[in-house]
Design a protein around this motif. Structure first.
Motif, short mmCIF file in Angstrom:
data_model
loop_
_atom_site.label_atom_id
_atom_site.label_comp_id
_atom_site.label_asym_id
_atom_site.label_seq_id
_atom_site.Cartn_x
_atom_site.Cartn_y
_atom_site.Cartn_z
N ASP A 10 0.76 -1.25 -0.09
CA ASP A 10 0.06 -0.09 0.01
C ASP A 10 0.97 1.41 0.16
OD1 ASP A 10 -2.27 -1.44 0.03
OD2 ASP A 10 -2.70 -1.40 2.15
N LEU A 11 2.06 1.30 0.97
CA LEU A 11 2.77 2.28 0.81
C LEU A 11 3.57 2.68 -0.44
CD1 LEU A 11 4.81 2.10 4.22
CD2 LEU A 11 3.62 3.93 3.52
N ILE A 12 3.93 1.54 -1.13
CA ILE A 12 4.51 1.54 -2.40
C ILE A 12 3.82 2.37 -3.38
CG2 ILE A 12 5.43 0.32 -4.49
CD1 ILE A 12 6.71 -1.84 -2.17
N VAL A 13 2.46 1.59 -3.52
CA VAL A 13 1.62 2.24 -4.54
C VAL A 13 0.94 3.68 -4.18
CG1 VAL A 13 -0.84 1.86 -5.41
CG2 VAL A 13 0.83 0.04 -5.23
N ALA A 14 1.01 4.10 -3.03
CA ALA A 14 0.71 5.45 -2.64
C ALA A 14 1.52 6.49 -3.05
CB ALA A 14 0.36 5.43 -1.14
N GLU A 15 3.03 5.93 -3.06
CA GLU A 15 3.96 7.11 -3.51
C GLU A 15 4.59 6.71 -4.80
OE1 GLU A 15 5.33 7.05 1.49
OE2 GLU A 15 6.78 6.03 -0.30
N LEU A 16 3.73 5.62 -5.61
CA LEU A 16 4.41 5.38 -6.81
C LEU A 16 3.82 6.71 -7.82
CD1 LEU A 16 5.96 3.23 -8.32
CD2 LEU A 16 3.83 1.98 -8.80
N LYS A 17 4.75 7.24 -8.57
CA LYS A 17 4.38 8.30 -9.51
C LYS A 17 4.89 7.72 -11.06
CE LYS A 17 5.39 11.92 -6.35
NZ LYS A 17 6.14 13.16 -6.05
N ASP A 18 4.15 7.91 -12.06
CA ASP A 18 4.18 7.33 -13.32
C ASP A 18 4.53 5.81 -13.26
OD1 ASP A 18 4.06 10.19 -14.30
OD2 ASP A 18 6.24 10.53 -13.94
N ALA A 19 3.68 5.37 -12.54
CA ALA A 19 3.86 3.86 -12.54
C ALA A 19 3.96 3.09 -13.88
CB ALA A 19 2.73 3.25 -11.85
N GLY A 20 3.69 3.66 -14.98
CA GLY A 20 3.73 2.62 -15.90
C GLY A 20 5.12 3.01 -16.66
N LYS A 21 5.90 3.89 -15.98
CA LYS A 21 7.33 4.09 -16.48
C LYS A 21 8.17 3.37 -15.68
CE LYS A 21 6.22 8.29 -18.86
NZ LYS A 21 6.14 9.71 -18.83
N LYS A 22 7.85 3.03 -14.50
CA LYS A 22 8.63 2.54 -13.35
C LYS A 22 9.24 1.22 -13.44
CE LYS A 22 9.11 6.48 -11.32
NZ LYS A 22 8.76 6.89 -10.14
N ARG A 23 10.24 0.71 -12.94
CA ARG A 23 10.73 -0.45 -12.81
C ARG A 23 10.76 -0.98 -11.12
NH1 ARG A 23 15.54 -0.07 -13.95
NH2 ARG A 23 15.53 -1.02 -16.12
N ILE A 24 9.97 -1.90 -10.78
CA ILE A 24 10.16 -2.30 -9.22
C ILE A 24 11.07 -3.45 -9.26
CG2 ILE A 24 8.66 -3.18 -7.15
CD1 ILE A 24 6.31 -1.52 -8.38
N LEU A 31 0.51 -8.68 -5.00
CA LEU A 31 -0.17 -7.48 -4.33
C LEU A 31 0.05 -6.16 -5.16
CD1 LEU A 31 0.40 -7.98 -0.74
CD2 LEU A 31 -1.67 -8.43 -1.72
N LEU A 32 1.19 -6.14 -5.72
CA LEU A 32 1.62 -4.97 -6.46
C LEU A 32 0.97 -4.86 -7.78
CD1 LEU A 32 5.46 -4.55 -5.37
CD2 LEU A 32 3.67 -2.87 -4.76
N LYS A 33 0.99 -6.07 -8.36
CA LYS A 33 0.28 -6.06 -9.82
C LYS A 33 -1.25 -6.01 -9.61
CE LYS A 33 3.43 -9.22 -12.58
NZ LYS A 33 3.48 -10.35 -13.13
N GLU A 34 -1.76 -6.39 -8.45
CA GLU A 34 -3.39 -5.88 -8.24
C GLU A 34 -3.60 -4.62 -8.07
OE1 GLU A 34 -4.66 -8.05 -5.11
OE2 GLU A 34 -4.18 -9.88 -5.46
N LYS A 35 -2.63 -3.70 -7.58
CA LYS A 35 -2.67 -2.52 -7.21
C LYS A 35 -2.10 -1.48 -8.39
CE LYS A 35 -2.56 -3.68 -2.20
NZ LYS A 35 -3.79 -3.34 -1.67
N ALA A 36 -1.28 -1.78 -8.96
CA ALA A 36 -0.52 -0.81 -10.12
C ALA A 36 -0.24 -1.57 -11.04
CB ALA A 36 0.43 -0.03 -9.14
N PHE A 37 -0.17 -0.69 -12.23
CA PHE A 37 0.66 -1.43 -13.48
C PHE A 37 1.94 -0.63 -13.59
CE2 PHE A 37 1.64 -0.34 -18.13
CZ PHE A 37 2.02 -1.87 -18.42
N CYS A 38 2.91 -1.49 -13.64
CA CYS A 38 4.43 -1.14 -13.74
C CYS A 38 5.13 -1.53 -15.00
CB CYS A 38 5.17 -1.25 -12.50
SG CYS A 38 4.67 -0.67 -11.02
N LYS A 39 6.22 -1.01 -15.57
CA LYS A 39 6.75 -1.25 -16.53
C LYS A 39 7.70 -2.67 -16.58
CE LYS A 39 11.10 0.49 -17.27
NZ LYS A 39 12.12 1.26 -17.81
#
Length: 278
Positions: free
Chosen positions: A215-229, A246-254
């Motif tokens: 939840d913390l990661i997703v809340a602070e994630l900016k431009d998620a589609g451009k980010k590598r986790i 959990l991260l895939k459920e909450k945000a789309f990342c590169k």
């Protein structure tokens, strides 16, 4: 060769880059009582964790010498970039900087830039991979330096550990005012503030702590589609995969990568630890 990226051994390089001539890992030393090893390609995590579990005191680490860094800089590359553990956690950064000075006194001027990751483990990996991307795009040395420092400043690191004792006994939790008792099964969610460890939250049990971290990661994630986790884990693949889900459920990342911790990261994360850098 146009460039070379030197990392200390707390950095987890992906398998495909471990034999790449553009990268070199400079090992730290690890002591568990009378058991002395270098954190290099021969590191055996299972054996190491057994030694730590059987040892009543805390394992110790030693940073590479300036001379060892100087040796790594002596390469047929126009630009040298160095990524080290946070200077708040290790002497590796200072050693790398002194190695740079020694190199220039011995061999003359060269483009060498040392990045204090203000992180560890996969935080260093994020910076190393970004350096490769910036160099491969054809930017000048000065522009790469400018952009990598900005990238580092925007990066966030998070972690949840089963056992904080190694960090505590080695004085790495001095800035944390209170860490809840492990006997209550409350797992702190930790992070970094300019390289200093801080507590970001907590959860009852590892599952809830991982959820809190997601939840913390997703809340602070900016431009998620451009980010590598990047997720690094110490003998905790199932936990890392749970967090990935959990991260895939909450945000789309590169991209989301899962890596095994190397020696120094294993020492501080302890068995079961999970670290994330975004």
């Amino acid at each position: 060769m146009r460039y070379k990226i030197v990392v200390d051994s707390c950095c987890e390089l992906p398998k495909e880059l471990k034999g790449d001539d553009r990268f070199e890992s400079v090992p730290l030393g690890i002591d568990v009582g009378d058991y002395h090893i270098q954190d290099d390609e021969n590191f055996n995590q299972a054996e190491f964790l057994k030694k730590v579990a059987a040892y009543p005191k805390s394992p110790k680490s030693s940073c590479p010498s300036p001379e060892r860094y100087m040796e790594a800089y002596h390469a047929d590359a126009e630009n040298i970039y160095v990524v080290t553990l946070s200077s708040k956690l290790s002497g590796s950064f200072n050693s790398a900087e002194l190695g740079k000075r020694l190199y220039k006194e011995t061999y003359g001027e060269k483009n060498i830039h040392v990045v204090d990751s203000e992180s560890a483990s996969c935080g260093e990996t994020q910076i190393a991979l970004k350096l490769m991307e910036l160099e491969e795009s054809g930017l000048s040395f000065a522009e790469v330096v400018k952009q990598i420092e900005a990238f580092r400043d925007e990066m966030n690191t998070y972690f949840v550990l089963d056992n904080l004792e190694t960090l505590r006994k080695n004085g790495r939790l001095s800035s944390v005012k209170a860490v809840v008792a492990s006997t209550l099964n409350i797992k702190p969610v930790m992070g970094a503030d300019k390289g200093t460890i801080i507590q970001r939250g907590q959860g009852i049990g590892m599952k809830k702590a991982l959820g809190k971290m997601a939840d913390l990661i997703v809340a602070e994630l900016k431009d998620a589609g451009k980010k590598r986790i990047i997720i690094s884990h110490c003998n905790a693949k199932e936990r890392a995969e749970t967090l990935l889900g959990l991260l895939k459920e909450k945000a789309f990342c590169k991209e989301i990568k899962i890596l095994d911790t190397a020696g120094i990261s294993s020492m501080y994360a302890n068995n079961g630890g999970v670290i994330v850098a975004v």
